[in-house]
Design a protein around this motif. Structure first.
Motif, PDB file in Angstrom:
ATOM      1  N   LEU A   7      94.480   8.788   1.752  1.00  0.00           N
ATOM      2  CA  LEU A   7      95.559   8.941   0.783  1.00  0.00           C
ATOM      3  C   LEU A   7      96.468   7.733   0.912  1.00  0.00           C
ATOM      4  O   LEU A   7      97.083   7.530   1.966  1.00  0.00           O
ATOM      5  N   GLY A   8      96.512   6.918  -0.137  1.00  0.00           N
ATOM      6  CA  GLY A   8      97.287   5.684  -0.040  1.00  0.00           C
ATOM      7  C   GLY A   8      96.762   4.762   1.036  1.00  0.00           C
ATOM      8  O   GLY A   8      97.524   4.015   1.651  1.00  0.00           O
ATOM      9  N   GLY A   9      95.455   4.824   1.297  1.00  0.00           N
ATOM     10  CA  GLY A   9      94.826   3.966   2.289  1.00  0.00           C
ATOM     11  C   GLY A   9      94.830   4.515   3.694  1.00  0.00           C
ATOM     12  O   GLY A   9      94.171   3.951   4.577  1.00  0.00           O
ATOM     13  N   ALA A  10      95.541   5.604   3.952  1.00  0.00           N
ATOM     14  CA  ALA A  10      95.651   6.165   5.296  1.00  0.00           C
ATOM     15  C   ALA A  10      94.808   7.433   5.407  1.00  0.00           C
ATOM     16  O   ALA A  10      94.666   8.182   4.436  1.00  0.00           O
ATOM     17  N   PRO A  11      94.261   7.727   6.603  1.00  0.00           N
ATOM     18  CA  PRO A  11      93.400   8.901   6.757  1.00  0.00           C
ATOM     19  C   PRO A  11      94.193  10.199   6.709  1.00  0.00           C
ATOM     20  O   PRO A  11      95.329  10.283   7.191  1.00  0.00           O
ATOM     21  N   VAL A  12      93.581  11.226   6.126  1.00  0.00           N
ATOM     22  CA  VAL A  12      94.147  12.577   6.103  1.00  0.00           C
ATOM     23  C   VAL A  12      93.018  13.587   6.237  1.00  0.00           C
ATOM     24  O   VAL A  12      91.884  13.331   5.842  1.00  0.00           O
ATOM     25  N   PHE A  13      93.339  14.727   6.834  1.00  0.00           N
ATOM     26  CA  PHE A  13      92.462  15.890   6.762  1.00  0.00           C
ATOM     27  C   PHE A  13      92.904  16.728   5.567  1.00  0.00           C
ATOM     28  O   PHE A  13      94.100  16.782   5.248  1.00  0.00           O
ATOM     29  N   VAL A  14      91.960  17.400   4.918  1.00  0.00           N
ATOM     30  CA  VAL A  14      92.297  18.178   3.718  1.00  0.00           C
ATOM     31  C   VAL A  14      91.572  19.517   3.720  1.00  0.00           C
ATOM     32  O   VAL A  14      90.464  19.637   4.256  1.00  0.00           O
ATOM     33  N   ALA A  15      92.236  20.499   3.123  1.00  0.00           N
ATOM     34  CA  ALA A  15      91.622  21.801   2.873  1.00  0.00           C
ATOM     35  C   ALA A  15      92.110  22.289   1.523  1.00  0.00           C
ATOM     36  O   ALA A  15      93.303  22.216   1.234  1.00  0.00           O
ATOM     37  N   ALA A  16      91.207  22.782   0.692  1.00  0.00           N
ATOM     38  CA  ALA A  16      91.576  23.273  -0.641  1.00  0.00           C
ATOM     39  C   ALA A  16      90.891  24.602  -0.891  1.00  0.00           C
ATOM     40  O   ALA A  16      89.656  24.702  -0.851  1.00  0.00           O
ATOM     41  N   GLN A  17      91.688  25.640  -1.143  1.00  0.00           N
ATOM     42  CA  GLN A  17      91.138  26.953  -1.461  1.00  0.00           C
ATOM     43  C   GLN A  17      90.734  27.023  -2.927  1.00  0.00           C
ATOM     44  O   GLN A  17      91.419  26.471  -3.790  1.00  0.00           O
ATOM     45  N   GLU A  18      89.642  27.715  -3.188  1.00  0.00           N
ATOM     46  CA  GLU A  18      89.171  27.902  -4.558  1.00  0.00           C
ATOM     47  C   GLU A  18      89.689  29.239  -5.071  1.00  0.00           C
ATOM     48  O   GLU A  18      89.121  30.295  -4.774  1.00  0.00           O
ATOM     49  N   GLY A  19      90.772  29.185  -5.825  1.00  0.00           N
ATOM     50  CA  GLY A  19      91.396  30.404  -6.311  1.00  0.00           C
ATOM     51  C   GLY A  19      90.542  31.191  -7.277  1.00  0.00           C
ATOM     52  O   GLY A  19      90.804  32.376  -7.515  1.00  0.00           O
TER      53      GLY A  19
END
Length: 312
Positions: free
Chosen positions: A72-84
């Motif tokens: 994100l913006g070149g920097a690392p991130v972990f992500v989680a997204a629920q499927e509603g």
């Protein structure tokens, strides 16, 4: 003629895509830097719920949540997204284990932020015990990650809102970004009505639901740090803003949060409606807040300034 969707630049797609209407993977694809999403335990691994088949209910190969990492913006991130759109984004055993594992990995590394795109009605009734345990494990994992220096940010703007255990998890986050559709509460409208009667809360009164639990009210109350318009790009910008603003987490922050909550009760404890709270906050013509366009509301929330970015 409009260009085919595959030929539209990702940034332009993010600006034109509703966060509320998009699927979990679309949200992540457009939220993160183009092509950077790498999914953990994806659908191809067929990690399905062990409980739903017993009840004759359909399964989903990712069990309704996408977890992974990206940039994100070149920097690392972990992500989680629920499927509603799968069982209302409800928590079950596998669903919860994937999110817990992601948070524990972030804790071990200690420096990579976690973005949680919460879109849930709470715990699956069919997996009640396993789902409740999952909520407890996720909350512990969030606090352990924060104690290790991880910034955990909730992004809330999905169709299912953020109810039940999801509301508790949101309260544990370092910061929250919310849209108007991003309702946050521990008990949903139907639950309140069922247990306390329609006189207490009419779940069919959409205006009441939104001004009580909706994103605008949560932002003015200081329970959310940023209000975003309903586009994936707005949530991307909100996430970048919050990553840059979140400070260290510790006992002093918890004490400050306790003081903020006590002040909220003192100031608003006798209010009967969200409009009463907004009036006490100093909002002129408070009854017009639900109709304000996003840009006007954001300007209003900035003037009110209730968010001090303490712990949730």
């Amino acid at each position: 003629m409009t260009a085919p969707l595959q030929h539209v630049a990702p940034a332009e797609r993010a600006r034109s895509t509703s966060f509320n209407e998009a699927s979990a993977r679309t949200r992540l694809d457009l939220l993160l830097d183009a092509g950077s999403l790498v999914e953990f335990i994806g659908p191809e691994q067929r990690e399905v719920s062990p409980h739903l088949e017993i009840f004759g209910l359909p399964e989903q190969f990712d069990d309704g949540i996408v977890v992974g990492h990206g940039r994100l913006g070149g920097a690392p991130v972990f992500v989680a997204a629920q499927e509603g759109r799968f069982m209302g984004g409800a928590f079950g055993e596998v669903h919860g284990a994937k999110l817990t594992g992601l948070l524990r990995a972030a804790r071990e590394i200690g420096s990579i932020p976690v973005l949680m795109l919460l879109d849930t009605g709470g715990v699956r009734l069919q997996e009640a015990n396993a789902g409740e345990l999952a909520i407890a494990e996720i909350m512990r994992a969030v606090m352990e990650a924060r104690s290790a220096g991880v910034k955990v940010i909730g992004l809330i703007g999905g169709r299912s809102g953020c109810y039940g255990g999801g509301g508790l998890i949101a309260g544990c986050c370092s910061a929250l970004a919310v849209s108007e559709a991003g309702r946050i509460a521990v008990s949903g409208p139907e639950v309140i009505e069922t247990n306390r009667g329609v006189e207490e809360f009419d779940s069919r009164d959409r205006a009441l639901v939104w001004r009580t639990m909706g994103g605008k009210h949560r932002r003015l109350l200081g329970a959310a740090d940023v209000f975003a318009d309903d586009t994936v790009q707005d949530f991307r910008e909100a996430a970048l803003e919050l990553i840059g603003l979140i400070g260290p987490f510790g006992l002093d922050r918890l004490r400050a949060e306790q003081g903020r909550l006590a002040d909220r009760l003192r100031r608003f404890g006798t209010c009967q409606d969200a409009v009463d709270i907004w009036t006490v906050e100093g909002v002129a013509h408070a009854e017009t807040v639900p109709e304000l366009p996003a840009d006007q509301f954001i300007a209003l929330a900035s003037r009110i300034g209730r968010s001090n970015r303490d712990a949730r």
